[in-house]
Design a protein around this motif. Structure first.
Motif: not given
Length: 547
Positions: A96-116
């Motif tokens: 089934x076609x679907x677009x999934x858009x997910x909010x993500x943590x801020x780029x400056x926090x990538x890889x730091x096990x930031x909130x959620x």
């Protein structure tokens, strides 16, 4: 089109609107505020707030099943993405076609096990056709455009884009890409000629229809008649061919009666149209079987021969293949499918089935058939109760079924909401067990808030029936399958829906006669006999078997 100085969220939303997307389903989160605002401000789009992310994904999945156009499911970071995943996996297995858009943590926090924080692209890669994380604001719309193409080209499916919260407000030029219909894959003349020859010479050719035949009701009827094919529908693809047609042989699903399988067992040629031949459709990968020659047609080369050996794999759309076959003059000997079709009709007749200890589930479907319009769109949940819906409701109309081939519980009620939004002029009913209703039945509040006249029919047997059946068969006892005698009608009233509890077979016709008006959200909780576990077995009988 938006102006050249739009932010990334506005550019994404504008792109999807121009592509024909109309509905976005979500539980709102702080990681995609600009996206929520852009959808809400767009005059052509509808933003639907749901009670749980799984409900949002199931709504988007059912929406696209009915329209053929992708809807959008949105969630926030790790928790929202995890909750959405069950519906996304459903879309993946159901093509089934679907677009999934997910909010993500801020780029400056990538890889730091930031909130959620979760690596969303890695998380979603196995259950999507495309998964990517946006790294720059000015590339956001471009990334979503790529996701849209993956979701709709070839074998459709869900495509996910993770959007870091700090990039959505950044500038992004609109992506001015054309959105033509995906090119139709055409079979080679040699493939068509060889297939036509095999079908013409065959003594007992049958067809199995899957998702790829979803929009081709009339064409599939013409093909069956022109080539004398008996026709099966794949698991939960019952709306691909009219059950009343004399070439219809039955539904290849869970608990298919042996009598219905006999034409497939004895077929010499099996034409598979747009089906990936799943475990359920093939009855545990047992059918089709040698010496039958299997001709499989699909737009995805990875599907051809993936689960069953094929004599001929044809890389083409079902529509183009059917058109090519129908364009050839065919001199086909008369093949009489009347005995097999009559067996399918007899085995799908629920009238007269009763239980001395409560309402037989088949009685519920019988009352539905007597009182509800024949073109009602049915959504259904997972559970043994669904076998009764599949067997006894006759699907004669296209795009009248939305059901998860993945077997996901909790689908039916949110699926009905999505189907009703997608087809506001259709009647929509959800078939659900008490276990499934207690997972996502709160989406009746969404139906109430939006004024959607969906009907939820709850088969309340106080039991996880499928698991109880497997335990009884394999272990001789049950564990962890009990559900309490919840006042489901009371819950529905608390959510704002009209509701009633049916405890006697004598009440069924009146209940569905009132429901047939489809004048508002309604829940009918039917107390079914927990001992009737399938159309041919009782739980007590399975538990009492020796050894």
């Amino acid at each position: 089109m938006i102006n050249m100085t739009a932010n990334a969220a506005e550019a994404i939303v504008d792109l999807l609107a121009r592509a024909g997307v109309r509905r976005f389903y979500t539980v709102p989160g702080e990681s995609f505020l600009e996206l929520l605002d852009a959808v809400a401000q767009h005059p052509e789009l509808r933003l639907v707030s749901t009670r749980h992310e799984s409900g949002a994904a199931f709504m988007a999945e059912a929406d696209a099943k009915i329209t053929g156009v992708p809807a959008v499911a949105m969630g926030t970071r790790g928790p929202g993405a995890a909750n959405l995943a069950v519906g996304v996996h459903t879309a993946h297995q159901d093509s089934t076609p679907m677009i999934v858009l997910l909010g993500h943590v801020e780029t400056e926090f990538f890889g730091r096990e930031a909130f959620q924080e979760v690596d969303l692209a890695r998380f979603y890669d196995p259950i999507t056709v495309y998964a990517a994380t946006v790294q720059r604001s000015d590339r956001a719309a471009e990334t979503v455009a790529r996701a849209l193409r993956h979701a709709t080209a070839g074998r459709p499916g869900p495509a996910m884009v993770a959007l870091p919260a700090d990039l959505l407000a950044g500038q992004c030029s609109p992506v001015d890409l054309p959105f033509p219909e995906p090119p139709m894959a055409h079979p080679s003349p040699q493939d068509v000629a060889l297939a036509a020859d095999e079908l013409t010479r065959a003594a007992r050719p049958v067809a199995i229809l899957g998702r790829g035949a979803h929009d081709l009701h009339d064409k599939m009827v013409h093909l069956a008649e022109a080539y004398g094919l008996g026709v099966y529908t794949g698991f939960r693809r019952q709306d691909t061919f009219p059950a009343s047609h004399p070439h219809y042989l039955g539904h290849l699903g869970l608990g298919t009666p042996d009598e219905l399988l006999e034409p497939l067992r004895t077929a010499d040629v099996v034409l598979v149209l747009g089906s990936r031949l799943s475990e359920a459709t093939t009855q545990g990968y047992a059918l089709p079987r040698t010496p039958a020659r299997v001709i499989q047609v699909d737009v995805d080369p990875l599907v051809l021969g993936a689960t069953t050996p094929v004599a001929r794999g044809v890389l083409a759309s079902v529509e183009s293949f059917a058109d090519a076959l129908l364009a050839r003059p065919a001199s086909v000997p008369r093949r009489d499918w009347s005995a097999a079709h009559n067996a399918a009709m007899r085995l799908s007749d629920p009238e007269g089935m009763t239980s001395p200890h409560g309402i037989h589930p088949a009685e519920v479907v019988a009352a539905m058939r007597r009182r509800l319009p024949a073109d009602t769109v049915l959504t259904n949940d997972a559970g043994n109760f669904s076998i009764f819906g599949h067997r006894y409701w006759r699907f004669d109309h296209p795009r009248s079924q939305a059901a998860p081939t993945s077997g996901a519980m909790g689908y039916a009620v949110p699926g009905a909401v999505g189907a009703q939004l997608a087809a506001p002029d259709r009647r929509v009913a959800a078939l659900v067990g008490d276990g499934g209703f207690l997972m996502t039945g709160q989406e009746m509040e969404t139906a109430v808030r939006l004024g959607l006249p969906v009907l939820a029919v709850v088969f309340q047997n106080l039991l996880y029936g499928t698991i109880a059946m497997h335990q009884a068969r394999n272990l001789g006892r049950t564990a962890a399958v009990d559900i309490g005698p919840v006042d489901i009608a009371g819950i529905a009233r608390g959510l704002g829906a009209d509701s009633m509890t049916v405890t006697s077979s004598d009440e069924l016709d009146d209940a569905f006669a009132r429901a047939a008006a489809f004048d508002g959200p309604r829940v009918i909780a039917v107390r079914t006999d927990p001992d009737v576990i399938t159309p041919t077995a009782t739980l007590s009988g399975l538990l009492s078997r020796p050894g």
